[in-house]
Design a protein around this motif. Structure first.
Motif, PDB file in Angstrom:
ATOM      1  N   VAL A 103       0.859  -1.191   0.000  1.00 39.61           N
ATOM      2  CA  VAL A 103       0.000   0.000   0.000  1.00 39.61           C
ATOM      3  C   VAL A 103       0.895   1.240   0.000  1.00 39.61           C
ATOM      4  CG1 VAL A 103      -1.650   1.337   1.359  1.00 39.61           C
ATOM      5  CG2 VAL A 103      -1.905  -1.124   1.227  1.00 39.61           C
ATOM      6  N   ILE A 104       0.635   2.148  -0.947  1.00 34.93           N
ATOM      7  CA  ILE A 104       1.388   3.409  -0.993  1.00 34.93           C
ATOM      8  C   ILE A 104       0.562   4.447  -0.225  1.00 34.93           C
ATOM      9  CG2 ILE A 104       2.435   5.168  -2.499  1.00 34.93           C
ATOM     10  CD1 ILE A 104       3.601   2.274  -2.796  1.00 34.93           C
ATOM     11  N   ASP A 105       1.043   4.831   0.943  1.00 34.26           N
ATOM     12  CA  ASP A 105       0.241   5.713   1.818  1.00 34.26           C
ATOM     13  C   ASP A 105       0.073   7.118   1.234  1.00 34.26           C
ATOM     14  OD1 ASP A 105       0.021   3.666   3.641  1.00 34.26           O
ATOM     15  OD2 ASP A 105       1.799   4.279   4.775  1.00 34.26           O
ATOM     16  N   ASN A 106       1.113   7.644   0.573  1.00 33.10           N
ATOM     17  CA  ASN A 106       1.037   9.029   0.084  1.00 33.10           C
ATOM     18  C   ASN A 106       0.608   9.114  -1.388  1.00 33.10           C
ATOM     19  OD1 ASN A 106       3.437   7.876  -0.759  1.00 33.10           O
ATOM     20  ND2 ASN A 106       4.607   9.784  -0.728  1.00 33.10           N
ATOM     21  N   PHE A 107      -0.212   8.127  -1.812  1.00 34.75           N
ATOM     22  CA  PHE A 107      -0.552   8.102  -3.243  1.00 34.75           C
ATOM     23  C   PHE A 107      -1.414   9.288  -3.661  1.00 34.75           C
ATOM     24  CE2 PHE A 107      -4.994   6.709  -4.011  1.00 34.75           C
ATOM     25  CZ  PHE A 107      -5.395   6.504  -2.710  1.00 34.75           C
ATOM     26  N   MET A 108      -2.233   9.830  -2.721  1.00 34.76           N
ATOM     27  CA  MET A 108      -3.127  10.937  -3.100  1.00 34.76           C
ATOM     28  C   MET A 108      -2.306  12.157  -3.514  1.00 34.76           C
ATOM     29  SD  MET A 108      -6.458  10.159  -2.369  1.00 34.76           S
ATOM     30  CE  MET A 108      -7.429  11.278  -1.423  1.00 34.76           C
ATOM     31  N   LYS A 117       1.611  17.734 -13.411  1.00 34.40           N
ATOM     32  CA  LYS A 117       2.693  17.726 -14.414  1.00 34.40           C
ATOM     33  C   LYS A 117       2.209  17.221 -15.763  1.00 34.40           C
ATOM     34  CE  LYS A 117       6.766  16.722 -11.612  1.00 34.40           C
ATOM     35  NZ  LYS A 117       7.673  15.606 -11.307  1.00 34.40           N
ATOM     36  N   GLY A 118       0.937  16.832 -15.848  1.00 33.62           N
ATOM     37  CA  GLY A 118       0.383  16.399 -17.132  1.00 33.62           C
ATOM     38  C   GLY A 118       0.269  14.900 -17.311  1.00 33.62           C
ATOM     39  N   HIS A 119       0.604  14.109 -16.266  1.00 31.17           N
ATOM     40  CA  HIS A 119       0.474  12.651 -16.404  1.00 31.17           C
ATOM     41  C   HIS A 119      -0.995  12.254 -16.441  1.00 31.17           C
ATOM     42  CE1 HIS A 119       4.643  11.217 -15.764  1.00 31.17           C
ATOM     43  NE2 HIS A 119       4.783  12.395 -15.165  1.00 31.17           N
ATOM     44  N   LYS A 120      -1.287  11.256 -17.234  1.00 29.47           N
ATOM     45  CA  LYS A 120      -2.674  10.750 -17.337  1.00 29.47           C
ATOM     46  C   LYS A 120      -2.753   9.447 -16.550  1.00 29.47           C
ATOM     47  CE  LYS A 120      -4.263  13.604 -20.680  1.00 29.47           C
ATOM     48  NZ  LYS A 120      -3.455  14.693 -20.143  1.00 29.47           N
ATOM     49  N   LEU A 121      -3.433   9.481 -15.405  1.00 28.30           N
ATOM     50  CA  LEU A 121      -3.593   8.258 -14.616  1.00 28.30           C
ATOM     51  C   LEU A 121      -4.974   7.679 -14.902  1.00 28.30           C
ATOM     52  CD1 LEU A 121      -1.541  10.219 -12.795  1.00 28.30           C
ATOM     53  CD2 LEU A 121      -1.610   8.173 -11.408  1.00 28.30           C
ATOM     54  N   GLN A 122      -5.032   6.389 -15.088  1.00 27.66           N
ATOM     55  CA  GLN A 122      -6.280   5.776 -15.562  1.00 27.66           C
ATOM     56  C   GLN A 122      -7.069   5.066 -14.479  1.00 27.66           C
ATOM     57  OE1 GLN A 122      -6.536   5.338 -19.119  1.00 27.66           O
ATOM     58  NE2 GLN A 122      -4.506   5.992 -19.731  1.00 27.66           N
ATOM     59  N   SER A 123      -6.387   4.613 -13.412  1.00 31.57           N
ATOM     60  CA  SER A 123      -7.067   3.728 -12.455  1.00 31.57           C
ATOM     61  C   SER A 123      -7.311   4.454 -11.137  1.00 31.57           C
ATOM     62  CB  SER A 123      -6.186   2.503 -12.185  1.00 31.57           C
ATOM     63  OG  SER A 123      -5.120   2.855 -11.333  1.00 31.57           O
ATOM     64  N   GLU A 124      -7.967   3.722 -10.212  1.00 22.96           N
ATOM     65  CA  GLU A 124      -8.165   4.292  -8.865  1.00 22.96           C
ATOM     66  C   GLU A 124      -7.085   3.790  -7.902  1.00 22.96           C
ATOM     67  OE1 GLU A 124     -12.731   3.574  -8.012  1.00 22.96           O
ATOM     68  OE2 GLU A 124     -11.850   2.026  -9.274  1.00 22.96           O
ATOM     69  N   THR A 125      -6.095   3.065  -8.400  1.00 23.27           N
ATOM     70  CA  THR A 125      -5.156   2.397  -7.498  1.00 23.27           C
ATOM     71  C   THR A 125      -4.079   3.345  -6.968  1.00 23.27           C
ATOM     72  OG1 THR A 125      -3.588   1.828  -9.233  1.00 23.27           O
ATOM     73  CG2 THR A 125      -5.376   0.272  -8.840  1.00 23.27           C
ATOM     74  N   ASP A 126      -3.496   2.920  -5.844  1.00 25.16           N
ATOM     75  CA  ASP A 126      -2.324   3.624  -5.320  1.00 25.16           C
ATOM     76  C   ASP A 126      -1.090   3.285  -6.176  1.00 25.16           C
ATOM     77  OD1 ASP A 126      -2.522   0.974  -4.522  1.00 25.16           O
ATOM     78  OD2 ASP A 126      -1.476   1.276  -2.625  1.00 25.16           O
ATOM     79  N   THR A 127      -1.094   2.076  -6.754  1.00 23.55           N
ATOM     80  CA  THR A 127       0.072   1.574  -7.489  1.00 23.55           C
ATOM     81  C   THR A 127       0.438   2.444  -8.687  1.00 23.55           C
ATOM     82  OG1 THR A 127      -0.559  -0.664  -6.894  1.00 23.55           O
ATOM     83  CG2 THR A 127       0.924  -0.452  -8.772  1.00 23.55           C
ATOM     84  N   GLU A 128      -0.575   2.995  -9.345  1.00 20.15           N
ATOM     85  CA  GLU A 128      -0.324   3.600 -10.656  1.00 20.15           C
ATOM     86  C   GLU A 128       0.652   4.774 -10.591  1.00 20.15           C
ATOM     87  OE1 GLU A 128      -3.822   4.870 -12.741  1.00 20.15           O
ATOM     88  OE2 GLU A 128      -2.765   4.903 -14.673  1.00 20.15           O
TER      89      GLU A 128
END
Ligand code: F6R
Length: 608
Positions: A103-108, A117-128
């Motif tokens: 689990v990545i605690d500081n993912f938010m 910065k313009g990254h496109k994140l697609q999922s709801e996961t912390d991993t991405e």
């Protein structure tokens, strides 16, 4: 919790291996599955929600090109089970793929920063966030190893990660960990990395542990491990695992759980062969400590509860049992180097238990670990380890590992008893001789109870709720029986001390409400009869687990399970749990559930 696998080989496609390895890891989670390989300079991706074989039927996981790939079987934490939330996860350019357990605690905050910065994140996961952070570092000119190294400095939480990129000139995987397990395997022209040994057990019995704070790069030619902190190279010998690939197969049984129930006699036999010095050394630590705490979760906690009775009656000491998850909130730091912790965890990776052990260690306590997995995290924290000999347990519901935990606690209690002199030496001798007979006792108990368990399940499978009652050590048996039923057959099942049952739970009881009584022939028996009468008077369906030839209890019960041998009272859990394991198994089958893969559960719980 979440299984990850990576493989890189000189030639040939890795997809069929990844598929089989994921099946061997499926006990770690089965919400979704995903595989990514690299061929012709690009990523090939198949992922979907559902169990591995369901996904394979849809997507054919065997047909993917490439001699390097990673795979993941998920136990969902952040985001529902869905295709988009399935691992592997990717960067914006579709060149970097990552699988993650933890689990990545500081993912938010990292997501917000990356989006900015313009990254496109697609999922709801912390991993991405991980592949996107790697992407940024690689864009700055770093190679994959350095980019992963820098990424670990940005993420907080627990993780085991495997990453790969199409940008590299030659095929290699990069993996690192902090708080979640990773083991590496090597064979000529192939390297493997996985969350757990069974994944590559058919290929090699030699494994190299990766430790927290280390990073490894794996190619078909070899592996290189470095410390993240100073990039110094780490040379670590491999450990030979005695488990065989066959042990991780069903070997003709319809389910791992049934196979593992039947393996209990052998598991006990092998654990009884532990070197006596291993037990003695632990006993000496206990004997020289002022206070003894037992810490564990779930089924291992029930072994601890039964173990307390063994220590009390044989060695004259009563350890304090505490759920590992609650330990620091209960002791408030009141620990010292005069205290000793017996930490019980079959996987050796349960985060609740590991955290409690770290906390106790920081406060000076000595740690004895009882675990089934060589090289697991707990073994590296413990001052002394007792390695139980169950072999790999694949069924999510623990059975044979529970049995060997009880066996090692029995050996330990006897050894402490010899040191304290609380029990007469003749008593100790009798109990040791009893343990030697235990494999046969358990074998007979299984044969005698399999059909009655199947029959009873057929009769009461539609009862939504059951009570399990016991007293003394049988309370641990009742708790474990109720947990097994809850876990795999999804009945509401509650264990209570029979003494306490009159103080509330009896209000649940009306006509044909099933109440399971655990009644060995010990000093609790006469009081248990009183409790049976109270429940009968209110119309309960009385199901009793009793000793052979106990005609009186038989006449008071609607259904019975019997234990065909005389049992030493403090060891009764080992025999009396058998009918309850079988009953849960047949209840799950009768209700149409897969006992090996209970919903919402995973074998190794690596979140707090
Ligand atoms: C129950 C079960 C779990 C585990 C618990 C602790 O069948 O398997 O309750 O006992 O998650 O796991 P370990 O022993 O690995 O620490």
């Amino acid at each position: 919790m979440c299984g990850i696998i990576g493989v890189v080989q000189k030639r040939g496609d890795v997809a069929p291996f990844l598929h089989q390895a994921l099946k061997r890891l499926e006990y770690r989670g089965y919400d979704s599955v995903g595989v990514t390989t690299i061929a012709d300079g690009r990523l090939h991706i198949k992922k979907e929600k559902g169990k591995i074989e369901e996904v394979h039927r849809k997507l054919n996981l065997d047909e993917m090109p490439g001699s390097m790939g990673i795979g993941h079987t998920r136990w969902a934490t952040h985001g529902i089970p869905s295709m988009l939330n399935s691992h592997p996860h990717f960067d914006c350019s579709g060149k970097i793929a990552v699988v993650h357990n933890g689990v990545i605690d500081n993912f938010m905050e990292l997501r917000a920063e990356l989006r900015e910065k313009g990254h496109k994140l697609q999922s709801e996961t912390d991993t991405e966030v991980i592949p996107h952070l790697i992407e940024d570092f690689m864009r700055d000119g770093m190679d994959l190893v350095h980019a992963v190294r820098e990424t670990t400095k940005r993420i907080q939480g627990t993780y085991a990660i495997v990453a790969m990129s199409t940008n590299a000139e030659e095929n290699y995987l990069v993996c690192t960990r902090d708080g979640n397990p990773l083991v590496i395997g090597r064979k000529k022209d192939v390297s493997y990395v996985s969350s757990d040994i069974p994944a590559f057990l058919p290929m090699t019995n030699d494994m190299i542990l990766l430790l927290d704070g280390e990073i490894a790069s794996l190619s078909a030619d070899g592996i290189k491990i470095e410390k993240i902190s100073d990039e110094s190279e780490v040379h670590r010998d491999s450990i030979r695992i005695s488990w065989t690939a066959d042990q991780a197969q069903k070997s003709g049984y319809p389910h791992f759980m049934l196979k593992e129930i039947h393996e209990q006699p052998d598991a006990i036999r092998n654990t009884l062969r532990l070197r006596s010095e291993v037990i003695r050394e632990a006993a000496e630590i206990i004997n020289s400590s002022e206070r003894i705490f037992m810490l564990a979760m779930g089924t291992s906690g029930h072994a601890a509860r039964a173990g307390r009775h063994m220590f009390s009656s044989i060695a004259g000491i009563l350890p304090v049992f505490e759920l590992a998850s609650d330990f620091s909130d209960t002791v408030y730091g009141a620990l010292s180097d005069k205290d000793c912790i017996i930490a019980i965890t079959q996987s050796g990776e349960t985060t609740d238990t590991i955290s409690a052990v770290k906390y106790a260690k920081e406060h000076g306590a000595k740690i004895i670990a009882i675990t089934n997995v060589v090289g697991s995290s707990i073994t590296r924290l413990a001052d002394h380890t007792i390695l139980t000999q169950a072999g790999p347990e694949i069924g999510v519901a623990a059975t044979k590992t529970f049995m060997v935990q009880l066996t090692s606690l029995a050996l330990l209690a006897l050894s402490v008893g010899e040191l304290t002199g609380f029990a007469d030496s003749r008593v100790i001798k009798t109990k040791r001789e009893f343990l030697e007979k235990l494999p046969d006792i358990i074998s007979d108990t299984i044969s005698r109870n399999e059909e009655p368990a199947r029959r009873l399940a057929g009769q009461i499978y539609d009862k939504p709720s059951l009570l399990f009652l016991g007293r003394g050590v049988s309370m641990a048996t009742a708790e474990e029986g109720a947990l097994k039923l809850k876990e795999i057959a999804y009945n509401h099942a509650e264990a209570y001390s029979a003494g306490e049952s009159k103080h509330g739970p009896i209000a649940l009881v009306q006509n044909d409400y099933p109440v399971i009584f655990v009644v060995p022939n010990d000093e609790t028996r006469s009081r248990m009869i009183g409790n049976i009468m109270e429940m009968k008077a209110r119309g309960a369906l009385v199901i009793s687990v009793i000793s052979k030839d106990d005609k009186e209890l038989e006449s008071l019960s609607n259904h019975i399970f019997t234990i065909p041998w005389d049992i030493e009272p403090e060891f009764s859990t080992m025999a009396f749990i058998i009918p309850l394991q079988l009953f849960s198994y047949y209840m799950a089958l009768r209700k149409g559930y897969d006992p090996d893969k209970p919903r919402n559960l995973a074998k190794s719980v690596t979140v707090l």
